[in-house]
Design an enzyme around this catalytic site. Structure first.
Site, PDB file in Angstrom:
ATOM      1  N   ALA A 160      -2.220   2.814  -3.114  1.00 23.31           N
ATOM      2  CA  ALA A 160      -1.652   1.542  -2.803  1.00 23.31           C
ATOM      3  C   ALA A 160       0.045   2.000  -3.486  1.00 23.31           C
ATOM      4  O   ALA A 160       0.097   2.790  -4.003  1.00 23.31           O
ATOM      5  CB  ALA A 160      -2.127   0.528  -3.751  1.00 23.31           C
ATOM      6  N   GLY A 190      -5.888   3.865  -3.347  1.00 23.65           N
ATOM      7  CA  GLY A 190      -6.268   3.162  -2.275  1.00 23.65           C
ATOM      8  C   GLY A 190      -6.596   4.063  -0.956  1.00 23.65           C
ATOM      9  O   GLY A 190      -7.281   3.558  -0.072  1.00 23.65           O
ATOM     10  N   GLU A 214     -10.036   5.037  -1.424  1.00 22.12           N
ATOM     11  CA  GLU A 214     -10.960   3.681  -1.008  1.00 22.12           C
ATOM     12  C   GLU A 214     -10.779   3.276   0.509  1.00 22.12           C
ATOM     13  O   GLU A 214     -12.263   2.873   1.067  1.00 22.12           O
ATOM     14  CB  GLU A 214     -10.205   2.478  -1.943  1.00 22.12           C
ATOM     15  CG  GLU A 214     -10.505   2.759  -3.360  1.00 22.12           C
ATOM     16  CD  GLU A 214      -9.750   1.947  -4.443  1.00 22.12           C
ATOM     17  OE1 GLU A 214      -8.494   1.864  -4.109  1.00 22.12           O
ATOM     18  OE2 GLU A 214     -10.399   1.055  -5.191  1.00 22.12           O
ATOM     19  N   GLU A 240      -6.216   5.743 -10.549  1.00 20.76           N
ATOM     20  CA  GLU A 240      -5.675   4.504 -11.259  1.00 20.76           C
ATOM     21  C   GLU A 240      -5.591   4.368 -12.793  1.00 20.76           C
ATOM     22  O   GLU A 240      -4.615   3.876 -13.309  1.00 20.76           O
ATOM     23  CB  GLU A 240      -6.377   3.227 -10.761  1.00 20.76           C
ATOM     24  CG  GLU A 240      -6.360   2.991  -9.495  1.00 20.76           C
ATOM     25  CD  GLU A 240      -7.232   3.810  -8.226  1.00 20.76           C
ATOM     26  OE1 GLU A 240      -7.693   4.839  -8.720  1.00 20.76           O
ATOM     27  OE2 GLU A 240      -7.304   3.470  -7.076  1.00 20.76           O
TER      28      GLU A 240
HETATM   29  N1  CO8 Z   1       3.167   4.331  -3.841  1.00 16.28           N
HETATM   30  C1  CO8 Z   1       4.469   4.682  -3.790  1.00 16.28           C
HETATM   31  N2  CO8 Z   1       5.295   5.641  -3.566  1.00 16.28           N
HETATM   32  C2  CO8 Z   1       4.442   6.889  -3.546  1.00 16.28           C
HETATM   33  C3  CO8 Z   1       2.957   6.776  -3.648  1.00 16.28           C
HETATM   34  C4  CO8 Z   1       2.361   5.637  -3.931  1.00 16.28           C
HETATM   35  N3  CO8 Z   1       1.009   5.535  -4.052  1.00 16.28           N
HETATM   36  N4  CO8 Z   1       2.666   8.117  -3.467  1.00 16.28           N
HETATM   37  C5  CO8 Z   1       3.820   8.832  -3.248  1.00 16.28           C
HETATM   38  N5  CO8 Z   1       4.716   7.884  -3.022  1.00 16.28           N
HETATM   39  C6  CO8 Z   1       6.191   8.544  -2.961  1.00 16.28           C
HETATM   40  C7  CO8 Z   1       7.040   9.039  -3.973  1.00 16.28           C
HETATM   41  O1  CO8 Z   1       7.382   8.228  -4.888  1.00 16.28           O
HETATM   42  C8  CO8 Z   1       8.030   9.954  -3.506  1.00 16.28           C
HETATM   43  O2  CO8 Z   1       9.075   9.236  -3.100  1.00 16.28           O
HETATM   44  P1  CO8 Z   1      10.729   9.459  -3.400  1.00 16.28           P
HETATM   45  O3  CO8 Z   1      10.606  10.809  -2.333  1.00 16.28           O
HETATM   46  O4  CO8 Z   1      11.274   8.521  -2.947  1.00 16.28           O
HETATM   47  O5  CO8 Z   1      10.756   9.928  -4.618  1.00 16.28           O
HETATM   48  C9  CO8 Z   1       7.518  10.519  -2.033  1.00 16.28           C
HETATM   49  O6  CO8 Z   1       6.149   9.402  -1.737  1.00 16.28           O
HETATM   50  C10 CO8 Z   1       6.903  11.779  -1.854  1.00 16.28           C
HETATM   51  O7  CO8 Z   1       5.959  11.924  -3.253  1.00 16.28           O
HETATM   52  P2  CO8 Z   1       6.073  13.013  -4.137  1.00 16.28           P
HETATM   53  O8  CO8 Z   1       7.642  13.421  -4.456  1.00 16.28           O
HETATM   54  O9  CO8 Z   1       5.534  12.563  -5.484  1.00 16.28           O
HETATM   55  O10 CO8 Z   1       5.485  14.173  -3.384  1.00 16.28           O
HETATM   56  P3  CO8 Z   1       4.463  15.155  -4.247  1.00 16.28           P
HETATM   57  O11 CO8 Z   1       4.185  16.198  -3.083  1.00 16.28           O
HETATM   58  O12 CO8 Z   1       5.346  15.922  -5.286  1.00 16.28           O
HETATM   59  O13 CO8 Z   1       3.224  14.577  -4.821  1.00 16.28           O
HETATM   60  C11 CO8 Z   1       1.310  13.135  -4.818  1.00 16.28           C
HETATM   61  C12 CO8 Z   1       2.270  14.122  -4.000  1.00 16.28           C
HETATM   62  C13 CO8 Z   1       0.446  13.994  -5.710  1.00 16.28           C
HETATM   63  C14 CO8 Z   1       0.505  12.189  -3.838  1.00 16.28           C
HETATM   64  C15 CO8 Z   1       2.090  12.148  -5.557  1.00 16.28           C
HETATM   65  O14 CO8 Z   1       3.192  11.425  -4.867  1.00 16.28           O
HETATM   66  C16 CO8 Z   1       1.547  10.946  -6.281  1.00 16.28           C
HETATM   67  O15 CO8 Z   1       0.605  11.276  -7.313  1.00 16.28           O
HETATM   68  N6  CO8 Z   1       1.260   9.886  -5.575  1.00 16.28           N
HETATM   69  C17 CO8 Z   1       0.756   8.719  -6.250  1.00 16.28           C
HETATM   70  C18 CO8 Z   1      -0.717   8.777  -6.385  1.00 16.28           C
HETATM   71  C19 CO8 Z   1      -1.506   7.713  -6.857  1.00 16.28           C
HETATM   72  O16 CO8 Z   1      -1.271   7.516  -8.152  1.00 16.28           O
HETATM   73  N7  CO8 Z   1      -2.153   6.845  -6.132  1.00 16.28           N
HETATM   74  C20 CO8 Z   1      -2.825   5.686  -6.417  1.00 16.28           C
HETATM   75  C21 CO8 Z   1      -1.893   4.481  -6.658  1.00 16.28           C
HETATM   76  S1  CO8 Z   1      -2.708   3.157  -7.454  1.00 16.28           S
HETATM   77  C22 CO8 Z   1      -3.621   2.588  -6.284  1.00 16.28           C
HETATM   78  O17 CO8 Z   1      -4.049   3.078  -5.067  1.00 16.28           O
HETATM   79  C23 CO8 Z   1      -4.692   1.194  -6.616  1.00 16.28           C
HETATM   80  C24 CO8 Z   1      -5.395   0.852  -5.435  1.00 16.28           C
HETATM   81  C25 CO8 Z   1      -5.959  -0.439  -5.802  1.00 16.28           C
HETATM   82  C26 CO8 Z   1      -4.846  -1.405  -5.886  1.00 16.28           C
HETATM   83  C27 CO8 Z   1      -5.360  -2.473  -6.636  1.00 16.28           C
HETATM   84  C28 CO8 Z   1      -4.096  -3.809  -6.626  1.00 16.28           C
HETATM   85  C29 CO8 Z   1      -3.834  -4.595  -7.921  1.00 16.28           C
END
Ligand code: CO8
Length: 258
Positions: free
Chosen positions: A64, A109, A112, A132
């Site tokens: 998400a 997400g 999921e 999460e």
């Molecule tokens: N949300 C928003 N932006 C994201 C997300 C995300 N989940 N994942 C990646 N991005 C963005 C980064 O911020 C980055 O943006 P920018 O270039 O502007 O800095 C761009 O995508 C590229 O990402 P990275 O530079 O981080 O790329 P890497 O190759 O270094 O890393 C990863 C890739 C490992 C996937 C890393 O981006 C990461 O860890 N992302 C987050 C993963 C995560 O934690 N996902 C879970 C999110 S929480 C969730 O899904 C909850 C679901 C239920 C919701 C319930 C609602 C209440």
């Protein structure tokens, strides 16, 4: 229908839905969730199988959208969670099979979303996880429910409590995905599975999906009765006559979905 964050294709009764938000590795915000919901509500009646994938070679869906969630209060968080959960439930209860072709990160997400699909295959570069708790939240798009159902409570608890990401081979070993292929072969493999589903009687496939979903939560006697009822309903279809006649005549059945 034109979408800002979805690419859609339809070929030989197989639809492909590609989530496309490259700047955030296809992370799901409210707009994208709304678009997916709208797409599912209006899916063409001719579609017999849907494949969901992510744009690019790096990510299926990286979760998400964290930037959208960062400042939510409790009520807003619950509403956002419900929004995603409702869309994913639509996928789970769609009367056609849905295949997740996981082409990279399937985190939070994203994992999921894949779990709401009926069948998951992935590329060798895929990464799965529910990170999460490292963000101070829990899986909120029904991940606590579906992960435990798919891989068992013990392994689900470990993955969710640690937030550890796993690679494709481990996802295969624990039953989170059905197959792993080279990235270049992923969509062809998904299309192959979809085509073999499409060769079968659509109503029978839909009833089979309905039974498997419904029976999971029912006591055995009710589950058996549920299956018996839909088994009986199959005999009210033209495709049952066609399928059995073709078998007896040693010919190939052409199913019409009636
Ligand atoms: N949300 C928003 N932006 C994201 C997300 C995300 N989940 N994942 C990646 N991005 C963005 C980064 O911020 C980055 O943006 P920018 O270039 O502007 O800095 C761009 O995508 C590229 O990402 P990275 O530079 O981080 O790329 P890497 O190759 O270094 O890393 C990863 C890739 C490992 C996937 C890393 O981006 C990461 O860890 N992302 C987050 C993963 C995560 O934690 N996902 C879970 C999110 S929480 C969730 O899904 C909850 C679901 C239920 C919701 C319930 C609602 C209440």
């Amino acid at each position: 229908m034109n979408y800002n964050f979805l690419k859609t294709e339809l070929k030989d009764n197989i639809a492909v839905l590609t989530i496309s938000a490259p700047k955030s590795l296809n992370a799901l915000n409210s707009t994208i969730l709304g678009e997916i919901g709208n797409y599912l509500d209006n899916i063409d009646k001719s579609v017999r199988c849907l494949i969901i994938t992510g744009d690019g070679e790096k990510s299926f869906v990286a979760g998400a959208d964290i930037s959208e969630m960062a400042n939510l209060n409790a009520a807003e968080g619950e509403a956002f969670g419900k929004r995603g959960a409702d869309v994913f439930r639509k996928i789970e209860t769609l009367p056609i099979p849905v295949i997740a072709a996981v082409n990279g990160f399937a985190l939070g997400g994203g994992c999921e979303l894949a779990m709401a699909c009926d069948i998951r295959i992935c590329s060798s570069n895929a990464r799965f996880g529910q990170p999460e708790v490292g963000l101070g939240i829990i899986p909120g798009f029904s991940g606590t429910l579906r992960l435990a159902k798919l891989i068992g409570m013990g392994m689900a608890k470990q993955l969710i409590f640690t937030g550890r990401n796993i690679k494709a081979d481990e996802a295969l070993r624990i039953g989170l995905v059905n197959a792993v292929c080279e990235p270049a072969d992923l969509m062809a493999e998904a299309m192959k599975i979809a085509a073999s589903i499409c060769a079968n009687a659509p109503i029978a496939v839909a009833y089979a999906k309905e039974c498997i979903n419904a029976e999971w939560d029912l006591p055995a006697d009710e589950a058996i009765a549920y299956e018996s009822r839909l088994f009986g309903q199959c005999f009210a279809t033209q495709d049952q006559k066609t399928g059995m006649k073709a078998f007896l005549e040693k010919s190939k059945a052409e199913f019409i979905g009636k």
